[in-house]
Design an enzyme around this catalytic site. Structure first.
Site, PDB file in Angstrom:
ATOM      1  N   TYR A   9       3.733  -4.110  -9.191  1.00 50.59           N
ATOM      2  CA  TYR A   9       2.742  -3.863  -8.283  1.00 50.59           C
ATOM      3  C   TYR A   9       1.680  -2.855  -8.727  1.00 50.59           C
ATOM      4  O   TYR A   9       1.943  -1.865  -9.448  1.00 50.59           O
ATOM      5  CB  TYR A   9       3.579  -3.101  -7.099  1.00 50.59           C
ATOM      6  CG  TYR A   9       2.789  -2.416  -6.108  1.00 50.59           C
ATOM      7  CD1 TYR A   9       1.987  -3.270  -5.121  1.00 50.59           C
ATOM      8  CD2 TYR A   9       2.523  -1.070  -5.756  1.00 50.59           C
ATOM      9  CE1 TYR A   9       1.044  -2.703  -4.123  1.00 50.59           C
ATOM     10  CE2 TYR A   9       2.078  -0.383  -4.946  1.00 50.59           C
ATOM     11  CZ  TYR A   9       1.165  -1.207  -4.031  1.00 50.59           C
ATOM     12  OH  TYR A   9       0.579  -0.781  -3.068  1.00 50.59           O
ATOM     13  N   ASP A  18      12.840  -3.124  -8.020  1.00 52.52           N
ATOM     14  CA  ASP A  18      11.933  -3.162  -6.922  1.00 52.52           C
ATOM     15  C   ASP A  18      12.380  -4.385  -6.128  1.00 52.52           C
ATOM     16  O   ASP A  18      12.019  -5.434  -6.449  1.00 52.52           O
ATOM     17  CB  ASP A  18      10.649  -2.881  -7.174  1.00 52.52           C
ATOM     18  CG  ASP A  18       9.683  -2.787  -5.925  1.00 52.52           C
ATOM     19  OD1 ASP A  18       9.953  -3.595  -5.072  1.00 52.52           O
ATOM     20  OD2 ASP A  18       8.669  -2.199  -6.328  1.00 52.52           O
TER      21      ASP A  18
HETATM   22  C1  LIG Z   1       3.610  -2.223  -1.379  1.00 57.43           C
HETATM   23  C2  LIG Z   1       4.521  -2.304  -2.598  1.00 57.43           C
HETATM   24  C3  LIG Z   1       5.190  -0.944  -3.190  1.00 57.43           C
HETATM   25  C4  LIG Z   1       4.531   0.299  -2.752  1.00 57.43           C
HETATM   26  O1  LIG Z   1       4.959   0.658  -1.424  1.00 57.43           O
HETATM   27  P1  LIG Z   1       4.142   1.409  -0.404  1.00 57.43           P
HETATM   28  O2  LIG Z   1       4.931   1.608   0.844  1.00 57.43           O
HETATM   29  O3  LIG Z   1       2.991   1.110  -0.126  1.00 57.43           O
HETATM   30  O4  LIG Z   1       4.184   2.992  -0.898  1.00 57.43           O
HETATM   31  C5  LIG Z   1       6.013  -0.904  -4.415  1.00 57.43           C
HETATM   32  N1  LIG Z   1       6.386  -2.194  -4.652  1.00 57.43           N
HETATM   33  C6  LIG Z   1       5.952  -3.323  -4.420  1.00 57.43           C
HETATM   34  C7  LIG Z   1       6.496  -4.537  -4.801  1.00 57.43           C
HETATM   35  C8  LIG Z   1       5.032  -3.474  -3.117  1.00 57.43           C
HETATM   36  O5  LIG Z   1       4.913  -4.440  -2.586  1.00 57.43           O
END
Ligand SMILES: *Cc1c(COP(=O)(O)O)cnc(C)c1O
Length: 394
Positions: free
Chosen positions: A111, A183
């Site tokens: 990301y 993630d």
């Molecule tokens: C949106 C996103 C983030 C960041 O999250 P926020 O809530 O916008 O800070 C991190 N990892 C992935 C895969 C995302 O899609």
């Protein structure tokens, strides 16, 4: 009892007993910054961690506690931590686990803001960041060594949908004593539980599917109590202060009640959209783990319970055709974020992933013509009609 219940049941009930709150079916919202104690000794003992009890909402709050219990029940972990955003979860976690001289090994595709944090945050403070294509097991084996402290990846990756094999990467990383952080924003615990496959920590942007209604920004980290408490007391309390507000926690708890239902619809709508896009002449490639010819379809079947609501594709006419498509859609909005009820479309190279230098994008698997679609919960025929109408105008 709740850890053995079904997913939807846990998302609705776990961690809460109405009897403890005068029978209130919906948990109360604890809008308070501080907490009182009957005596100075009692308050001191809470600060010292000798007794349980809240004292200040940057460290803990009953509404956040409930969300944390519920998320750990969904991810199958001992503990969880609520944060102000997904980036708050990522930064609080990595600042807690790494120090100057340490090395973090990350996947090729991340990301945009995660990538930017590695460059503008960790790298500037003497932490070595190395990138490897984690879909290539030979390259991965060469890259992990005893100075690797953290192995970090997304699966499916934002924006190109590549998967990383959580079980095999975790096994390899653990041989070298590295911690594995996944993630799991795209998959959600409804589709994949990384800790059950060997990962140490799971991170979410709860802004996306967990909240699910596009009305908040929030993050979650889940894992073993020892790690989560370390992140709470250093990364969150002292280093970032990226604390979730109780009001946001209440909204995420409300969103979670329908996560199971929503994910089923996201998955079935996305499968139909992927099949439709695949048949169009104006579209060169469709990346969706549920497609038979998706290169990692077998891994997707092993690691995911269904294939999710996200699709990436490239137009035959390249970037210009992609922009024309976005501009020609009527119901589907051009917006970043994902996992909302509304179907959203965006162009990663100029939007979510513009944090990469143009020459870096191809190397990181983000071609300029790539379009990202977050398939929403609308009636499927309306989504397909809108895409069909717009494609005719390209
Ligand atoms: C949106 C996103 C983030 C960041 O999250 P926020 O809530 O916008 O800070 C991190 N990892 C992935 C895969 C995302 O899609």
């Amino acid at each position: 009892m709740m850890h053995t219940s079904g997913f939807a049941t846990r998302a609705i009930h776990s961690g809460y007993d109405p009897e403890s709150e005068q029978g209130a079916l919906c948990p109360p919202l604890h809008l308070t910054s501080t907490f009182t104690a009957p005596t100075a000794d009692e308050m001191g003992a809470r600060f010292a961690g000798e007794v349980d009890g809240h004292f200040y909402s940057r460290i803990s709050n009953p509404t956040l506690d409930l969300l944390e219990r519920r998320m750990s029940a969904l991810e199958g972990t001992e503990a969880a931590l609520a944060t102000a955003s997904g980036m708050g979860a990522i930064t609080a976690t990595l600042w807690s686990l790494l120090k100057p001289g340490d090395e973090i090994l990350v996947d090729r595709t991340l990301y945009g803001c995660t990538f930017a944090f590695l460059r503008h945050g960790l790298s500037r403070f003497g932490i070595k960041v190395r990138t490897v294509d984690m879909t290539n097991s030979d390259r991965l084996i060469e890259s992990v060594n005893d100075s690797t402290k953290v192995v970090y990846f997304e699966t499916p990756a934002n924006p190109n949908m590549r998967l990383v094999d959580i079980a095999s990467v975790s096994k390899l990383a653990h041989v070298h004593g590295a911690k594995v952080i996944v993630d799991n924003t795209y998959a959600t615990p409804f589709l994949t539980r990384p800790v059950s496959l060997g990962a140490d920590l799971v991170i979410h942007s709860a802004t996306k599917y967990l909240g699910g209604h596009g009305d908040l920004v929030a993050g979650i980290v889940a894992g073993r109590t020892e790690l989560i408490e370390q992140i709470r007391l250093y990364g969150l309390k002292d280093m970032t202060g990226a604390v979730m507000s109780p009001f946001t926690a209440m909204l995420v708890l409300r969103g979670l009640k329908t996560l199971d239902l929503r994910m089923q619809r996201h998955c079935s709508n996305a499968a139909a959209v992927a099949a439709f896009l695949k048949q169009q002449d104006q579209i060169a490639d469709v990346y969706y783990p549920g497609l038979q010819d998706f290169p990692q379809h077998m891994l997707a079947k092993r690691q995911m319970d269904d294939f999710g609501g996200m699709i990436a594709f490239e137009m035959t006419g390249g970037l210009q055709a992609g922009k024309k498509l976005i501009d020609s859609l009527q119901m589907i909005h051009c917006a970043v974020s994902l996992g909302d009820a509304e179907t959203l479309i965006q162009h990663p190279a100029s939007m979510t992933h513009s944090t990469y230098e143009p020459e870096e994008r191809v190397e990181h698997g983000i071609p300029d013509g790539l379009i990202r679609l977050s398939v929403g919960l609308e009636t499927i025929s309306d989504i397909l009609d809108d895409l069909d109408r717009a494609l005719r105008m390209v």
